[in-house]
Design a protein around this motif. Structure first.
Motif, mmCIF file in Angstrom:
data_model
loop_
_atom_site.group_PDB
_atom_site.id
_atom_site.type_symbol
_atom_site.label_atom_id
_atom_site.label_comp_id
_atom_site.label_asym_id
_atom_site.label_seq_id
_atom_site.Cartn_x
_atom_site.Cartn_y
_atom_site.Cartn_z
ATOM 1 N N PRO A 153 -8.076 3.337 2.331
ATOM 2 C CA PRO A 153 -8.090 1.906 2.420
ATOM 3 C C PRO A 153 -9.102 1.141 3.200
ATOM 4 N N ALA A 154 -9.220 1.892 4.437
ATOM 5 C CA ALA A 154 -10.148 1.431 5.655
ATOM 6 C C ALA A 154 -11.490 1.885 5.471
ATOM 7 N N SER A 197 -0.937 -0.392 1.647
ATOM 8 C CA SER A 197 -0.173 -0.511 3.215
ATOM 9 C C SER A 197 1.431 -0.245 3.100
ATOM 10 N N LEU A 198 1.851 -0.402 1.832
ATOM 11 C CA LEU A 198 3.495 -0.566 1.738
ATOM 12 C C LEU A 198 3.903 0.789 2.104
ATOM 13 N N GLU A 209 -0.620 -1.845 13.509
ATOM 14 C CA GLU A 209 -1.205 -0.131 12.814
ATOM 15 C C GLU A 209 -1.366 -0.336 11.651
ATOM 16 N N VAL A 210 -0.319 -0.884 10.996
ATOM 17 C CA VAL A 210 -0.591 -0.940 9.457
ATOM 18 C C VAL A 210 -1.743 -1.597 8.961
ATOM 19 N N GLY A 215 -7.568 -1.147 6.817
ATOM 20 C CA GLY A 215 -8.849 -1.775 6.862
ATOM 21 C C GLY A 215 -9.002 -3.281 7.076
ATOM 22 N N TYR A 216 -7.738 -3.732 7.748
ATOM 23 C CA TYR A 216 -7.921 -4.968 8.494
ATOM 24 C C TYR A 216 -8.164 -4.983 9.945
#
Length: 252
Positions: A153-154, A197-198, A209-210, A215-216
């Motif tokens: 996702p990042a 992220s869940l 960190e999550v 990706g945020y």
């Protein structure tokens, strides 16, 4: 009716398969990610994953998971939803499941179990879907893009780079996501980040960190998107899941 307990280690996965019976999942710990040809679901403690008979699916475990599965003969499935989904499990539903598990040795009359199953099916069918699903594109090239973003996702590649990587124009990639998922590409990517992220929220990682793993670069932006999707902040969601786990361990 058959009840099975499961306890899987991190990164456990099952290949594509289907059952002749309906299958109901519920967890006491961890997260279970289940995928059909068109949707990915994330089952967490406090939710129920329902999959009718003959629905092809695969599953994987981001981290360790413990739970139970209830397998139902097709004749017992009529009160349950006709389509797969993830539903909330309130105290009443969990009490029915507890009684079914306790009576799973067939020591009670078959008619009694049948009534419990019907009641359970009606309760689940009347419950709202939880926002734990993510519709997937069916086009092979767009699906490759989706799978890449779900695994990472990042990912720093932009839409143009992802489209080119999988042999698509930006316009076609946008069209496929809109037509096949109901979301624009950017909307889908944002939702994929927050659903993925869940696994880290439930693992108890700091929100900062999550957000980074998802990706945020801006923690506040991540929290806002998370709240829009789930109606809670990551911290509130985490606390609710931990309370659910504690109650289920105490009752188990």
């Amino acid at each position: 009716m058959k009840i099975e307990r499961f306890d899987y280690d991190s990164l456990h996965s099952t290949p594509w398969h289907k059952h002749a019976s309906g299958q109901l999942y519920w967890l006491s710990h961890g997260i279970l990610v289940i995928e059909t040809t068109s949707v990915q679901w994330t089952v967490t403690p406090g939710s129920l994953g329902w999959f009718p008979a003959d629905v092809s699916h695969s599953a994987w475990v981001p981290a360790g998971v413990k739970g139970q599965s209830l397998y139902l003969e097709p004749a017992s499935c009529s009160p349950f939803p006709a389509h797969p989904g993830v539903y909330g499990a309130d105290a009443f539903v969990m009490a029915i499941l507890e009684r079914l598990c306790r009576e799973g040795d067939l020591s009670s009359p078959a008619e009694y179990q049948s009534h419990l199953l019907k009641l359970l099916g009606f309760e689940i069918a009347g419950a709202p879907d939880l926002p734990l699903q993510l519709t997937l594109p069916v086009d092979r090239r767009a699906r490759n893009v989706a799978n890449q973003l779900l695994k990472n996702p990042a990912c720093e590649l932009d839409q143009t780079q992802l489209a080119q990587q999988w042999g698509l124009s930006v316009r076609n990639l946008s069209r496929l996501f809109t037509q096949q998922t109901g979301l624009s590409f950017s909307q889908w990517r944002q939702q994929a980040k927050v659903v993925t992220s869940l696994q880290w929220v439930l693992a108890g990682l700091p929100v900062s960190e999550v957000a980074l793993r998802s990706g945020y670069s801006n923690v506040s932006a991540y929290i806002d998107v998370f709240r829009q999707r789930f109606g809670k902040t990551p911290g509130q969601f985490q606390n609710a899941l931990l309370r659910t786990e504690s109650r289920q361990k105490a009752s188990g």
